[in-house]
Design a protein around this motif. Structure first.
Motif, mmCIF file in Angstrom:
data_model
loop_
_atom_site.group_PDB
_atom_site.id
_atom_site.type_symbol
_atom_site.label_atom_id
_atom_site.label_comp_id
_atom_site.label_asym_id
_atom_site.label_seq_id
_atom_site.Cartn_x
_atom_site.Cartn_y
_atom_site.Cartn_z
ATOM 1 N N SER A 165 0.798 -1.158 0.037
ATOM 2 C CA SER A 165 -0.010 0.006 -0.052
ATOM 3 C C SER A 165 0.904 1.047 0.049
ATOM 4 O O SER A 165 1.803 1.342 0.644
ATOM 5 C CB SER A 165 -0.960 0.005 1.141
ATOM 6 N N THR A 201 -4.175 0.829 -9.013
ATOM 7 C CA THR A 201 -4.368 -0.240 -7.703
ATOM 8 C C THR A 201 -4.718 -1.283 -8.575
ATOM 9 O O THR A 201 -5.689 -1.223 -9.511
ATOM 10 C CB THR A 201 -5.571 0.480 -6.924
ATOM 11 N N SER A 239 -3.746 4.882 -2.545
ATOM 12 C CA SER A 239 -4.801 5.702 -2.059
ATOM 13 C C SER A 239 -4.480 6.853 -1.985
ATOM 14 O O SER A 239 -3.398 7.691 -2.293
ATOM 15 C CB SER A 239 -4.657 5.259 -0.372
ATOM 16 N N SER A 240 -5.679 7.769 -2.097
ATOM 17 C CA SER A 240 -5.334 9.143 -2.471
ATOM 18 C C SER A 240 -5.235 10.065 -1.143
ATOM 19 O O SER A 240 -5.178 9.359 0.146
ATOM 20 C CB SER A 240 -6.891 9.909 -3.180
ATOM 21 N N PRO A 285 -4.393 6.273 -7.629
ATOM 22 C CA PRO A 285 -5.476 5.366 -7.345
ATOM 23 C C PRO A 285 -5.866 4.389 -8.252
ATOM 24 O O PRO A 285 -5.917 3.323 -8.137
ATOM 25 C CB PRO A 285 -6.405 6.100 -6.726
ATOM 26 N N GLN A 302 0.617 5.674 -0.768
ATOM 27 C CA GLN A 302 0.025 6.892 -1.018
ATOM 28 C C GLN A 302 0.037 7.418 -2.501
ATOM 29 O O GLN A 302 1.112 7.223 -3.175
ATOM 30 C CB GLN A 302 0.181 7.898 -0.051
ATOM 31 N N THR A 305 -1.883 -1.353 -3.911
ATOM 32 C CA THR A 305 -3.040 -0.532 -3.464
ATOM 33 C C THR A 305 -2.459 1.111 -3.290
ATOM 34 O O THR A 305 -1.567 1.169 -2.783
ATOM 35 C CB THR A 305 -3.713 -1.089 -2.203
#
Length: 124
Positions: free
Chosen positions: A11, A90, A123-124, A87, A13, A121
């Motif tokens: 994961s 992903t 993420s925003s 994102p 950002q 993954t």
């Protein structure tokens, strides 16, 4: 028989980077061309980049400039450096090997052997 094992997913950002690795075993590395693919939920598996036995690489248009494919023939490792992740990146990421000719492509059906995938993954 070629066995492929991806690692390095996780994961991150938006704007971050990851480096995926793919270890090949059970084969002479130089016989094949190698590719990275990804598949997001509900979407088709799409090609990202490939590299052939001569070290020549090709990229899908969306990956050009952000993703970098490389290989270490001695260690039988394939890599994918991913920068400026968003994102929409992903997905499950897969490495693959093919031997249908000398030149690689980012076409899924040109590949015979596949790893199990590693999840990325963003993420925003």
């Amino acid at each position: 028989q070629v066995q492929l094992a991806e690692s390095g997913g996780g994961s991150v950002q938006a704007g971050g980077s990851l480096r995926l690795s793919c270890e090949a075993s059970g084969t002479t590395y130089g016989r094949y061309y190698w590719g990275w693919f990804r598949q997001a939920p509900g979407k088709e598996r799409e090609g990202i980049a490939c590299i052939d036995r001569y070290g020549l690489s090709r990229y899908a248009s969306y990956a050009q400039g952000r993703f970098i494919i490389s290989q270490d023939n001695a260690d039988k490792n394939l890599y994918l450096r991913m920068n400026s992740l968003q994102p929409e990146d992903t997905a499950m990421y897969y490495c693959a090997a093919g031997a249908d000719g000398d030149w690689c492509s980012v076409i899924r059906t040109d590949y015979t052997y596949w790893g199990q995938g590693t999840q990325v993954t963003v993420s925003s």
